[in-house]
Write a protein that holds these residues in place. Structure first.
Motif, mmCIF file in Angstrom:
data_model
loop_
_atom_site.group_PDB
_atom_site.id
_atom_site.type_symbol
_atom_site.label_atom_id
_atom_site.label_comp_id
_atom_site.label_asym_id
_atom_site.label_seq_id
_atom_site.Cartn_x
_atom_site.Cartn_y
_atom_site.Cartn_z
ATOM 1 N N ALA A 148 -62.875 0.005 44.291
ATOM 2 C CA ALA A 148 -61.827 -0.021 43.278
ATOM 3 C C ALA A 148 -62.366 0.487 41.947
ATOM 4 N N HIS A 149 -63.629 0.172 41.663
ATOM 5 C CA HIS A 149 -64.215 0.616 40.393
ATOM 6 C C HIS A 149 -64.255 2.125 40.306
ATOM 7 N N LEU A 191 -65.358 -10.583 53.033
ATOM 8 C CA LEU A 191 -65.956 -9.342 53.530
ATOM 9 C C LEU A 191 -66.993 -8.800 52.564
ATOM 10 N N ASP A 192 -67.977 -8.137 53.122
ATOM 11 C CA ASP A 192 -68.980 -7.437 52.327
ATOM 12 C C ASP A 192 -68.427 -6.046 52.023
ATOM 13 N N PRO A 193 -68.154 -5.730 50.759
ATOM 14 C CA PRO A 193 -67.596 -4.415 50.440
ATOM 15 C C PRO A 193 -68.473 -3.254 50.912
ATOM 16 N N ALA A 194 -69.769 -3.480 51.020
ATOM 17 C CA ALA A 194 -70.673 -2.400 51.423
ATOM 18 C C ALA A 194 -70.468 -2.005 52.880
ATOM 19 N N THR A 195 -70.036 -2.940 53.718
ATOM 20 C CA THR A 195 -69.879 -2.660 55.145
ATOM 21 C C THR A 195 -68.433 -2.739 55.615
ATOM 22 N N GLY A 196 -67.585 -3.410 54.835
ATOM 23 C CA GLY A 196 -66.217 -3.611 55.281
ATOM 24 C C GLY A 196 -66.100 -4.619 56.398
ATOM 25 N N VAL A 201 -65.920 -7.254 36.779
ATOM 26 C CA VAL A 201 -66.814 -8.063 37.616
ATOM 27 C C VAL A 201 -67.440 -7.202 38.707
ATOM 28 N N SER A 202 -66.683 -6.242 39.215
ATOM 29 C CA SER A 202 -67.229 -5.321 40.206
ATOM 30 C C SER A 202 -68.416 -4.553 39.643
ATOM 31 N N GLN A 203 -68.256 -4.052 38.434
ATOM 32 C CA GLN A 203 -69.347 -3.309 37.799
ATOM 33 C C GLN A 203 -70.533 -4.216 37.524
ATOM 34 N N GLN A 204 -70.296 -5.417 37.020
ATOM 35 C CA GLN A 204 -71.380 -6.325 36.665
ATOM 36 C C GLN A 204 -72.100 -6.895 37.883
ATOM 37 N N SER A 205 -71.431 -6.885 39.033
ATOM 38 C CA SER A 205 -72.043 -7.404 40.257
ATOM 39 C C SER A 205 -72.535 -6.299 41.180
ATOM 40 N N ALA A 206 -72.611 -5.072 40.656
ATOM 41 C CA ALA A 206 -73.062 -3.915 41.442
ATOM 42 C C ALA A 206 -72.219 -3.721 42.693
ATOM 43 N N GLY A 207 -70.898 -3.978 42.564
ATOM 44 C CA GLY A 207 -69.982 -3.733 43.668
ATOM 45 C C GLY A 207 -69.826 -4.880 44.643
ATOM 46 N N ALA A 208 -70.498 -5.998 44.416
ATOM 47 C CA ALA A 208 -70.371 -7.131 45.334
ATOM 48 C C ALA A 208 -68.952 -7.697 45.314
#
Length: 335
Positions: free
Chosen positions: A130-131, A243-248, A86-93
């Motif tokens: 994680a990906h 949380l937004d993984p891009a910003t933490g 799901v991480s890969q399919q959601s571009a890391g979201a």
């Protein structure tokens, strides 16, 4: 099944909340055996994937050294593999490697108390997903970290727990049921009157529980991610637990909640979080591209706006629903 089927209801504690199972079957079932099986299923998930249990398999993985294969239970391996997909399919979201930031913001078992004075210390910083930092070997039921990762499965484990409840009832030959953990639900078949199962969708109101609408389920699962259940309040500003993984850092968009209907509750759970992180533009866009069923609830001033997507097709949008309504005695729809 005969027309004189009986309604059964079982429930218990798990993951800091409660699980439930409602099903129809002929009289004479070994209810004690079913009850034990359900309790064991959710306890197994909690023991493997909880951060609140010091000896859980997830905590063991978080403490494991890098570049070393670690044997894990097959259920945990399956959840980790799904999370990476799901991480890969959601571009890391969707990213389970935000555990340290979840703790830092006050939402974990060892979380500090967040105040307006120390929030500045939580500035965004580069981090590995994680990906990019975890490999899962499903055949051998083992995983390997390539860097220090603090994994958190709160956005997928509960959904998997619901799927395990369903698996238990399937094992007893039951074909008409609704199982759930808190607001995550999965249904099989229909009720004896041929009607689908009906579940409530909460209005995203902080501090109280109110029904916004209902959805019908048949051989499907439903999960919701929202900003209205868990948050910290700092000098009048509320920071939600997603949380937004891009910003933490906690999300900063207009989405109040996302509800997803999928084949499994694990997928519905993960995708509800992913779509919420993606925001009011990219979230609906990806849901349409993937042919998903999703309901987005946006906050616009003191109003709510709903964006409904069914089979990837954008439906009519409902706007100007007041956020604040007079208190009522409504409760979730009964199955």
């Amino acid at each position: 099944m005969s027309t004189d089927s009986q309604r059964y209801s079982l429930n218990g504690e798990t993951m800091g909340t409660r699980y439930s199972a409602v099903f129809y079957a002929e009289a004479g079932l070994d209810i004690e055996a079913i009850s034990r099986s359900l309790a064991q299923a959710v306890e197994r998930v909690d023991q493997q994937m909880s951060l609140w249990k010091a000896d859980s398999d997830l905590n063991r993985l978080n403490a494991a050294p890098e570049q070393t294969w670690l044997p894990v239970p097959k259920e945990l391996a399956s959840v980790l593999a799904t999370a990476l997909r799901v991480s890969q399919q959601s571009a890391g979201a969707f990213d389970i490697a935000v555990g340290d930031r979840v703790e830092a913001w006050g939402f974990g078992p060892c979380a500090p108390t967040i105040t307006a004075h120390n929030v500045d210390t939580l500035a965004p910083r580069p981090r590995l997903s994680a990906h990019g930092g975890l490999t899962v070997d499903l055949q051998r039921h083992q995983v390997r970290k390539h860097a220090p990762l603090h994994l958190n499965l709160n956005a997928i484990a509960k959904g998997f727990g619901v799927d395990e409840l369903a698996r238990c009832l399937d094992g007893f030959g039951l074909t008409r049921y609704l199982v759930g953990i808190d607001g995550e639900m999965r249904a099989r078949g229909v009720k004896p009157d041929a009607q689908p199962w009906v579940v409530a969708v909460e209005k995203p109101c902080r501090g109280r529980r109110e029904v916004m609408g209902v959805m019908e389920l048949c051989d499907a699962a439903i999960a919701t991610s929202g900003d209205y259940r868990h948050w910290v309040d700092l000098e009048g500003r509320q920071y939600a637990h997603t949380l937004d993984p891009a910003t933490g850092a906690p999300l900063c968009n207009t989405i109040a909640a996302v509800t997803v209907v999928a084949a499994s509750c694990m997928l519905a759970d993960a995708w509800a979080t992913a779509l919420m992180v993606l925001g009011e533009i990219e979230g609906p866009r990806l849901a349409q591209a993937r042919g998903m069923d999703a309901l987005f609830v946006l906050r616009e001033g003191d109003q709510l706006k709903e964006i409904s997507i069914v089979d990837g097709i954008l439906q009519a949008q409902i706007e100007n629903r007041p956020i604040q309504t007079p208190p009522t005695n409504t409760s979730p729809a009964q199955p």
